[in-house]
Design a protein around this motif. Structure first.
Motif, mmCIF file in Angstrom:
data_model
loop_
_atom_site.group_PDB
_atom_site.id
_atom_site.type_symbol
_atom_site.label_atom_id
_atom_site.label_comp_id
_atom_site.label_asym_id
_atom_site.label_seq_id
_atom_site.Cartn_x
_atom_site.Cartn_y
_atom_site.Cartn_z
ATOM 1 N N HIS A 142 -2.667 -1.257 76.402
ATOM 2 C CA HIS A 142 -3.271 -1.849 77.599
ATOM 3 C C HIS A 142 -3.494 -0.792 78.682
ATOM 4 O O HIS A 142 -4.525 -0.797 79.365
ATOM 5 C CB HIS A 142 -2.353 -2.948 78.126
ATOM 6 C CG HIS A 142 -2.874 -3.626 79.350
ATOM 7 N ND1 HIS A 142 -3.928 -4.518 79.320
ATOM 8 C CD2 HIS A 142 -2.504 -3.530 80.651
ATOM 9 C CE1 HIS A 142 -4.177 -4.946 80.546
ATOM 10 N NE2 HIS A 142 -3.325 -4.366 81.372
ATOM 11 N N PHE A 147 -10.895 -0.644 80.248
ATOM 12 C CA PHE A 147 -11.837 -1.650 79.778
ATOM 13 C C PHE A 147 -13.194 -1.491 80.441
ATOM 14 O O PHE A 147 -13.290 -1.205 81.629
ATOM 15 C CB PHE A 147 -11.304 -3.057 80.083
ATOM 16 C CG PHE A 147 -12.231 -4.134 79.598
ATOM 17 C CD1 PHE A 147 -12.145 -4.589 78.280
ATOM 18 C CD2 PHE A 147 -13.220 -4.662 80.429
ATOM 19 C CE1 PHE A 147 -13.012 -5.560 77.817
ATOM 20 C CE2 PHE A 147 -14.087 -5.641 79.953
ATOM 21 C CZ PHE A 147 -13.987 -6.082 78.655
ATOM 22 N N CYS A 169 -12.435 -5.350 74.177
ATOM 23 C CA CYS A 169 -11.270 -6.033 73.607
ATOM 24 C C CYS A 169 -11.066 -5.681 72.140
ATOM 25 O O CYS A 169 -9.933 -5.563 71.671
ATOM 26 C CB CYS A 169 -11.328 -7.545 73.821
ATOM 27 S SG CYS A 169 -12.710 -8.371 73.037
ATOM 28 N N ARG A 170 -12.151 -5.493 71.433
ATOM 29 C CA ARG A 170 -12.083 -5.093 70.034
ATOM 30 C C ARG A 170 -11.316 -3.777 69.859
ATOM 31 O O ARG A 170 -10.522 -3.621 68.932
ATOM 32 C CB ARG A 170 -13.531 -4.977 69.539
ATOM 33 C CG ARG A 170 -13.760 -4.197 68.318
ATOM 34 C CD ARG A 170 -15.284 -3.983 68.137
ATOM 35 N NE ARG A 170 -15.514 -2.668 67.609
ATOM 36 C CZ ARG A 170 -16.119 -2.428 66.430
ATOM 37 N NH1 ARG A 170 -16.606 -3.409 65.732
ATOM 38 N NH2 ARG A 170 -16.248 -1.201 66.003
ATOM 39 N N PHE A 172 -9.090 -2.427 71.985
ATOM 40 C CA PHE A 172 -7.682 -2.663 72.305
ATOM 41 C C PHE A 172 -6.956 -3.225 71.076
ATOM 42 O O PHE A 172 -5.856 -2.788 70.723
ATOM 43 C CB PHE A 172 -7.551 -3.673 73.455
ATOM 44 C CG PHE A 172 -7.896 -3.128 74.815
ATOM 45 C CD1 PHE A 172 -9.214 -3.034 75.231
ATOM 46 C CD2 PHE A 172 -6.894 -2.720 75.698
ATOM 47 C CE1 PHE A 172 -9.545 -2.544 76.515
ATOM 48 C CE2 PHE A 172 -7.202 -2.231 76.969
ATOM 49 C CZ PHE A 172 -8.536 -2.147 77.376
ATOM 50 N N THR A 191 -10.386 -13.034 65.817
ATOM 51 C CA THR A 191 -11.453 -13.332 66.771
ATOM 52 C C THR A 191 -11.467 -14.826 67.036
ATOM 53 O O THR A 191 -11.042 -15.623 66.193
ATOM 54 C CB THR A 191 -12.842 -12.955 66.246
ATOM 55 O OG1 THR A 191 -13.062 -13.648 65.014
ATOM 56 C CG2 THR A 191 -12.958 -11.466 66.011
ATOM 57 N N SER A 209 -13.628 -13.502 71.899
ATOM 58 C CA SER A 209 -12.590 -12.543 72.233
ATOM 59 C C SER A 209 -11.938 -12.021 70.950
ATOM 60 O O SER A 209 -12.061 -12.621 69.889
ATOM 61 C CB SER A 209 -11.544 -13.232 73.130
ATOM 62 O OG SER A 209 -10.644 -12.280 73.658
ATOM 63 N N TRP A 211 -8.155 -10.490 69.513
ATOM 64 C CA TRP A 211 -6.737 -10.251 69.766
ATOM 65 C C TRP A 211 -6.100 -9.898 68.435
ATOM 66 O O TRP A 211 -6.803 -9.545 67.484
ATOM 67 C CB TRP A 211 -6.098 -11.464 70.441
ATOM 68 C CG TRP A 211 -6.176 -12.748 69.702
ATOM 69 C CD1 TRP A 211 -5.343 -13.171 68.715
ATOM 70 C CD2 TRP A 211 -7.145 -13.799 69.883
ATOM 71 N NE1 TRP A 211 -5.739 -14.414 68.269
ATOM 72 C CE2 TRP A 211 -6.836 -14.820 68.956
ATOM 73 C CE3 TRP A 211 -8.241 -13.987 70.727
ATOM 74 C CZ2 TRP A 211 -7.581 -16.006 68.859
ATOM 75 C CZ3 TRP A 211 -8.976 -15.163 70.619
ATOM 76 C CH2 TRP A 211 -8.647 -16.150 69.702
ATOM 77 N N ASP A 224 -2.087 -9.732 72.700
ATOM 78 C CA ASP A 224 -3.413 -9.438 73.266
ATOM 79 C C ASP A 224 -3.286 -8.196 74.135
ATOM 80 O O ASP A 224 -2.836 -8.259 75.271
ATOM 81 C CB ASP A 224 -3.856 -10.662 74.093
ATOM 82 C CG ASP A 224 -5.260 -10.515 74.657
ATOM 83 O OD1 ASP A 224 -5.722 -9.362 74.840
ATOM 84 O OD2 ASP A 224 -5.883 -11.548 74.932
ATOM 85 N N ARG A 226 -5.619 -6.370 75.315
ATOM 86 C CA ARG A 226 -6.623 -6.313 76.380
ATOM 87 C C ARG A 226 -6.053 -6.918 77.668
ATOM 88 O O ARG A 226 -6.195 -6.357 78.744
ATOM 89 C CB ARG A 226 -7.869 -7.078 75.903
ATOM 90 C CG ARG A 226 -8.819 -7.574 76.984
ATOM 91 C CD ARG A 226 -9.649 -6.476 77.580
ATOM 92 N NE ARG A 226 -10.534 -7.014 78.616
ATOM 93 C CZ ARG A 226 -10.239 -7.053 79.907
ATOM 94 N NH1 ARG A 226 -9.081 -6.570 80.344
ATOM 95 N NH2 ARG A 226 -11.096 -7.549 80.770
ATOM 96 N N HIS A 227 -5.416 -8.089 77.528
ATOM 97 C CA HIS A 227 -4.932 -8.788 78.711
ATOM 98 C C HIS A 227 -3.467 -8.519 79.001
ATOM 99 O O HIS A 227 -3.011 -8.705 80.120
ATOM 100 C CB HIS A 227 -5.196 -10.293 78.584
ATOM 101 C CG HIS A 227 -6.646 -10.635 78.499
ATOM 102 N ND1 HIS A 227 -7.255 -11.037 77.320
ATOM 103 C CD2 HIS A 227 -7.637 -10.586 79.425
ATOM 104 C CE1 HIS A 227 -8.543 -11.238 77.539
ATOM 105 N NE2 HIS A 227 -8.809 -10.971 78.802
#
Lengths: 271, 271, 271, 271
Positions: A142, A147, A169-170, A172, A191, A209, A211, A224, A226-227
Motif C-alpha cells: 500500500h 495509485f 488496484c491490479r 497492488f 476481481t 475492483s 483484491w 486489499d 490498494r485500500h
C-alpha cells in the motif's frame, strides 16, 4: 444489506471478433441473488456460459461487425460485514496445505515469484505469525505503490510495479499476491464489484475492483492492498492466479472499448 | 516398441523441506505400462500422488533433514511411430475452439503473449494454413535460438529467449508456445522422457526433455522446436501452460541437487 | 494416535480379468500418512491409480491367469477422537445447499428414494431439528435391521433391507442414507478401515466397514447405523452415492476371492 | 439445417419449493446456437446455472408460492445427418477403456446390471463384434418392450421393464443401457429434443426424448432402442448414468405440472 450491481459496456470492431468475458458473479454468490443476473447483448447475438478451470463463470460470444453492447443489472444480498481478518497464529507449513491450493504458491504471468523472492524474505522473513506477515505485506505494498489511473499498463507485472512504484488496484494486488507466495502463503487474485459502501463518497467513476485472498489457518481471507482496510460489500466475480486468468474481457482480435459504465450501490429494496 | 525409463535423483537439505514433484508419466500413458511405475524414496518417507488441475500426476513429500533419493524404473510400450504432423488446412476460428483449450491461448509466467504479439503477427501473419503456420514458427524458433546447456536460467521467459537468442529446450518450447498463442493457436508446454531412439547417438547425458502441443483441426499435435523434426518415443510426463505448471520438482525451501540420472532406452524385452 | 492398517487379498481367475479397486485411503487422509501406502501385487503386474469422479483413488489392473495377491501395510496418524455429532439446529433448506452436494439427495442403485419416501416422511416428518432427525434415522435403522454376516447379498438394496429386516453394515448404511435423502438431507456412503479401538474386543475377523456422512449446517458429519454410536479411528477409503460407486473391487469377469485379510490396529510406534 | 427448439412449462405449488432442472442444451452444442438460449421465468425469480458432475448445465431455482412458468425458445444449427453407427470390429477389452468411461459400466438406480447379467450374456454372449452386439441389444429391446405413454412409471427400472415388457422411451433406454453395461460396453443415458425430422408426421404431442450412447472403438455413438433406427436432429440436453442423473426437473417438495409444451421444428431461417 441489498446491493444493486451491473454494467453497460460497448465494444466496437470492424470484423467479427471472438471474445471471452468474466462478467458474471462467482458461483459462491449465486445463492445471494435476489433478482436474475441476466447478461443482455445488443444486438442479441448468441452467447453462452461455461465454468472455467478456476470455478468462474466465463462467457463466450462473437462480437458482430460494428460492435455489441453487453449489459447486466441485478440485486444481491450481502452480509454487510467488513472483510474478515485472517486469524493470528503460526503460518501453516507447506506440507500441510491442501493439494488444491498448491498452484497458488507458484509464479504466474504477472506474479514473478522467482524475481521477488529476495525482496520478500528480506522484508518479511522475520515475521512468523501468518496474520502479521500478510498484513505487513499489505501495508508495505500500500505504501510502496502510488495509485493513479494513468499508471495502468496491460503488461505491467508485480516486478515492474515494485520497481516503478506506480500502479492501479491490479498492480497492488499482483505485488501483494507475489510477496505472499514468496513467503509460502497461497494467494489468489480476485476481481469483482466494490462500491463506495461504508466509506466517504469517492469522486471517481465506478469501476470493477481487484483484491486478493490468502490461505491462512485452513481458510481463505480477503485483503486489499490498494485500500489497506477492510471493506463492506465486495461482490466477487472471478478469481485465479493473476489478471491473466480473470481478465474481464479477452478479445481475440482488434476491438475498441466505446462505453464502460459500472454500478454498485446499496439499495433499500428490490425494484 | 518397448522403452525402459526411469531416474535416480538425490536432493540434500539442512531442514525438512516440502516438495512437489511431477515425476510420474502422464495418465494418458498408463495403459502402456508393462511393469509397475513405482516411485521409491530412500529413506522411505511417506509420499503420495494427486492429480493436478491439468490432469498430471503430482507427488508430494517432505524431504527429511539430510536428504532423499527418489528413483523409478519401468518399461512402457510405445507405437514406435514418429510424431504426427498437424493436418494441412485453414486454422480453426477462435469461436470454434472448445472451452477447455481456451486457457492455452492466454499468457503465462514464461509466455508473455502481450510482448510478442507484434513479432508473431509480423512474421507469421501472412500464413493462413494452420500446419504451415505452426511449422513456420517451429522453424523460426529453431533457427532463432542457439542451444547450449550453459544458457539455462530458471527465470528466462519466451521474451528473454527471443531477445537473448540463447537457451535450452525449455526456452525453445516457451518461445514457440508463445508465438502460437499470439496467432490464436492454442499451445501447451510438455515435459517427459525423450531417448535417442531412431537418431544417431548423442554425446550428452540423458535429461528430461521439453516440447509442446498445438491444437489444430480439433486435436492436439506434438512439435519440438529444439530438434525441429518429428521424433520417436516421447513418454509424456506432464503438460501445462508453461514450465511453472510442470516443473519436475518445486522445493519450498533450500535444497541441493546432488545426483540426477535419467534413462530412456529402447529394450527388447521386459526384465 | 497411530493406527497400522492394511490388507492381503488374493483373487484367482482362469482368464486375464480387468479389475477396478478402491483399496487406497481417501486423499483427505494423505497428510496423515506416517509411512508410504504402497500397493503391492504378486506377481508384480502393472497397475496404476486415478482419481474417480467422487475424489477417490481408484486402482486399475488386469489379474493375470492364475491370480494375483494385492497387499498393503502402512501406519497413519489419527486424532483419536470420536466421530463428531452434527450440530443441533434447524435443517438447511434445499435451496441453500451447495451445488456440489445436490447429487447426494438423489436416488441411486441401492438407495431407492422414490420407494422409501413415505416411510421416511411418516417416521421422521415430525422432527424439524436436523441433528435429531439424522439421529432418529440412525436409531431407527439400527433397530430395524438385524445384523448377520450371512445376510449379505450383493444386490440387496435399501428397500430390500427395509423389508427383509436383515443385513450387514452395507445395508444399514444404504437404508440410513436413503431415509436421509428422502428427508432432503444430503447423505453419502463411505467405506474404510474401522478397527476395534476404544471398544471391547470383538470376536469376528476384521473386515472393511461401511458408514455414511450427512450434510448438516454446512459440513459433513459421520454416522454409523450399524453401531449406532460414535467411534474412534475410522480411516476413510472411498465415498460415493452408494456401494456401487465405492465397491472395494469390481472385476469385469469371473474371479474367486481366495484370501481376504484386513488389519487395523492401534500401535505405539512406527515399525 | 436449422432447428427451432424450446418449451413452455408451468409448475404450481402451495409452498415455495426448491427445484433443480436440466432444461438447457448440453455444452457440446453451445457452438451451434444461432440465437441465445435464454431461460425465462414468470414471475421473474432468481435462478442460476451450474455444471453438474456429468458436464450438464443444471438450473436451480425456488418455485414461488403459486407457481412459475419456465420457457425457452432458440434456434440451433445441426448437421442434418443421421446418427452415426458404431464401427464394426472387435469390442474393446475393459482394460483398454479410459478411466473416465468406467462409471458407465456400473449399475445405477434404474439400471440393475447385477440382475440382468444372465439375460445379457445368454442373449448376446455369442456375438463378438461390438457393433453387432450393440445393434442386437437395440433390436432386442425394441421388440421386447411395447411402447405406450400410459406405461410410464417414475420408479420403473430396467429390470421392471424387462419383466413387464411395457414402457416409454425412458424404459427402452434403461434396458438397452443395462444390457450393454452387462456386456462390458460403457453406456450412458441421454435426454434432449428429437423432432419429427426426416420421418413421416407423428400424431402425438411433442415431448423431450431419451436415447443412449455406447462407447465403442474409442468414441461414443448414439442409439435409440425406442425407434430402432438412426434419426436426424437430436439436440442433446443432458447425459448421465440413468434418468436419476438427468431428470428434466427434480422438485424438493410437492408441485403440480400445469402445462408442458415442447417444440422442435426444422426452420428455414432465424426469426
Amino acid at each position: 444489506m441489498l446491493i444493486r450491481c451491473g454494467y453497460d459496456i460497448r465494444f466496437e470492431t470492424d470484423e467479427p471478433t471472438a471474445m471471452m468475458a468474466l462478467l458474471s458473479i462467482h458461483p459462491s454468490r449465486h445463492h445471494d441473488l435476489q433478482t436474475p443476473q441476466r447478461l443482455m447483448a445488443d444486438p442479441d447475438v448468441p452467447l453462452y456460459q461455461f465454468e472455467d478451470g478456476f470455478g468462474n463463470v466465463a462467457t463466450r460470444l462473437t462480437i458482430p461487425r460494428g460492435g455489441v453492447t453487453l449489459s447486466c443489472d441485478f440485486t444481491i444480498a450481502d452480509s454487510g460485514e467488513l472483510d474478515r481478518r485472517a486469524p493470528a497464529g503460526p503460518q501453516m507449513p507447506v506440507e500441510d496445505l491442501p493439494d488444491a491450493v498448491m498452484p497458488f504458491l507458484l509464479g504466474s504471468r504477472y506474479c514473478e515469484t522467482d524475481r521477488l523472492m529476495d525482496v520478500a524474505w528480506s522484508n518479511f522473513g522475520y515475521i512468523s505469525d501468518a496474520r502479521e506477515r500478510v498484513e505487513a505485506i499489505v501495508h508495505f505494498v500500500h505504501n510502496h505503490i502510488e495509485f493513479g489511473y494513468h499508471h495502468a499498463r496491460s503488461d505491467k507485472t508485480a516486478w515492474n510495479a515494485y520497481q516503478e512504484r506506480r500502479g492501479v488496484c491490479r498492480d497492488f494486488a499482483h505485488l501483494a499476491v507475489t510477496l505472499c507466495r514468496c513467503m509460502n502463503i497461497p494467494a489468489r487474485y480476485c476481481t469483482g464489484y466494490l462500491g463506495d459502501i461504508g466509506i466517504p463518497p469517492v469522486d471517481a467513476p465506478m469501476d470493477f475492483s481487484a483484491w486478493f485472498d490468502v490461505y491462512v489457518a485452513g481458510d481463505w481471507f480477503t485483503y486489499d492492498a490498494r485500500h489497506n482496510q477492510p471493506r463492506i460489500g465486495r461482490i466477487l466475480m472471478a478469481r485465479g492466479r493473476d489478471a491473466t486468468d480473470v481478465a474481464l474481457t479477452t478479445a481475440f482480435g482488434r476491438t475498441t472499448l466505446a462505453r464502460f459504465d459500472v454500478h454498485t450501490d446499496e439499495v433499500n429494496q428490490i425494484d
